[in-house]
Design a protein around this motif. Structure first.
Motif, short mmCIF file in Angstrom:
data_model
loop_
_atom_site.label_atom_id
_atom_site.label_comp_id
_atom_site.label_asym_id
_atom_site.label_seq_id
_atom_site.Cartn_x
_atom_site.Cartn_y
_atom_site.Cartn_z
N UNK A 42 36.08 18.74 -23.94
CA UNK A 42 35.74 17.42 -24.19
C UNK A 42 35.57 16.74 -22.87
N UNK A 43 36.31 16.90 -21.91
CA UNK A 43 36.06 16.18 -20.78
C UNK A 43 35.16 16.75 -20.06
N UNK A 44 34.65 17.88 -20.05
CA UNK A 44 33.47 18.70 -19.45
C UNK A 44 32.20 18.16 -19.85
N UNK A 45 32.30 17.87 -21.52
CA UNK A 45 30.91 17.32 -21.92
C UNK A 45 30.76 16.07 -21.34
N UNK A 46 31.83 15.22 -21.57
CA UNK A 46 31.80 13.75 -21.17
C UNK A 46 31.45 13.61 -19.76
N UNK A 254 31.60 -1.77 -16.26
CA UNK A 254 31.84 -1.52 -17.28
C UNK A 254 33.33 -1.15 -17.67
N UNK A 255 33.38 -0.14 -18.38
CA UNK A 255 34.65 0.35 -19.14
C UNK A 255 35.43 1.15 -17.91
N UNK A 256 34.77 1.73 -17.02
CA UNK A 256 35.33 2.29 -15.85
C UNK A 256 35.91 1.35 -14.85
N UNK A 257 35.61 0.28 -14.66
CA UNK A 257 36.00 -0.62 -13.97
C UNK A 257 37.46 -1.11 -14.36
N UNK A 304 29.58 5.59 -20.75
CA UNK A 304 28.19 6.12 -20.70
C UNK A 304 27.34 5.84 -22.05
N UNK A 305 27.96 5.53 -22.80
CA UNK A 305 27.40 5.19 -24.24
C UNK A 305 26.93 3.71 -23.97
N UNK A 306 27.55 2.84 -23.53
CA UNK A 306 27.01 1.76 -22.95
C UNK A 306 25.93 1.64 -22.28
N UNK A 307 26.04 2.41 -21.16
CA UNK A 307 24.80 2.36 -20.06
C UNK A 307 23.73 3.28 -20.73
N UNK A 308 23.85 4.40 -21.26
CA UNK A 308 22.86 5.27 -21.63
C UNK A 308 22.04 4.80 -23.03
#
Length: 309
Positions: A42-46, A254-257, A304-308
């Motif tokens: 899951x982590x690799x795909x994300x 975003x969420x990462x921040x 990623x979903x938010x940006x892509x």
């Protein structure tokens, strides 16, 4: 009367047989660390789609069979690595993980070795079909998986550094594949490396006496508890510094921040728990850090979903 007794015995035999087969299946999954492999997949795909893959559309990514093949080889290699690791750590696991060892006892060790060889061959076979470079990548990965279990897991400091490096090795491979080299990705890799290193050292603190009994030279055994605490707290302080760099210098949003900002408080909490120096506080620290790694994967997915999309 005899007929009813035979029917009851037959049903009882079938029930025991089903339970035995189910126990074997569960024992194999645990022995191969299947659930860890699922999380890493899951982590690799994300990370591959939302971090390393900057240009491809989702449709193109879905039909990029080379990437799926590499991730498949990675998962199979991780399963094989889990099997060979439990084979070498069997005596230690009897003490540290008695429940898991009991479930694994439903399968003879020779079948674990057969499974290890089969998974290794499948992984290398698929890697060879993808490309010679990918094949070489997985030859190196599998060798160090085996060598870590056989020798390196007993060596001071090298055991921790090798374990964390092997965990991150597939992510490094994807970064090279997509040629995604940036300050942000480098700092995120350093952040994850430090978190995983802290997790591994805290885990060694909890199994200190068992490691010593079975000849594993770990940081807690060599440097004692107080010095080990200082080492982990120092690593957590460095991790806080890396987080602050990510927040202020890389333009992460975003969420990462939110994740790295929240991580500052989480890391400070872990430092506070480690200062208490009780077994319970170490256990809480271990699980908080593990949970925070998982939260990071979810944050990357949402970001990623938010940006892509």
């Amino acid at each position: 009367m005899n007929s009813e007794k035979e029917t009851f015995q037959s049903k009882n035999y079938i029930s025991k047989s089903i339970f035995y087969r189910f126990s074997q299946f569960v024992g194999f999954l645990i022995g191969a660390r299947f659930f860890v492999a699922v999380l890493l997949t899951f982590a690799l795909y994300v990370s591959t789609f939302f971090l390393f893959n900057q240009d491809e559309t989702f449709r193109k990514f879905v039909f990029d069979f080379k990437v799926h093949g590499i991730i498949f080889c990675t998962v199979i290699t991780i399963l094989a690595g889990g099997i060979i690791n439990q084979f070498y750590d069997l005596e230690k696991d009897h003490v540290v993980k008695p429940f898991r060892t009991r479930i694994q006892s439903f399968i003879k060790q020779k079948y674990f070795l057969y499974a290890y060889l089969a998974l290794t061959v499948i992984s290398l076979g698929v890697a060879w079909m993808i490309s010679h470079k990918v094949f070489l990548f997985f030859i190196v990965y599998q060798f160090f998986m085996w060598f870590y279990s056989h020798k390196l897991s007993r060596l001071l400091i090298i055991n921790n550094l090798t374990f964390v490096s092997l965990t991150l090795y597939p992510f490094f491979g994807m970064m090279v594949y997509y040629e995604t080299f940036s300050r942000k990705v480098l700092l995120m890799a350093v952040f994850l490396f430090l978190i995983l290193l802290c997790i591994d050292i805290v885990k060694d603190m909890l199994t200190k006496s068992v490691d010593k009994a079975f000849g594993y030279t770990t940081i807690p055994n060599y440097f004692k508890n107080k010095n080990t605490q200082i080492i982990i707290i120092s690593l957590l302080i460095i991790t806080i510094g890396v987080s602050m760099k990510l927040i202020t210098k890389t333009g992460i949003s975003g969420f990462m921040s939110y994740y790295f900002t929240g991580g500052l408080f989480v890391l400070i909490l872990c430092i506070y728990l480690l200062i208490n120096s009780t077994r319970r506080s170490k256990f809480f620290t271990l699980n908080i850090l593990r949970f925070w790694v998982f939260v990071g994967i979810i944050a990357m997915l949402l970001n990623g979903i938010e940006s892509k999309f």
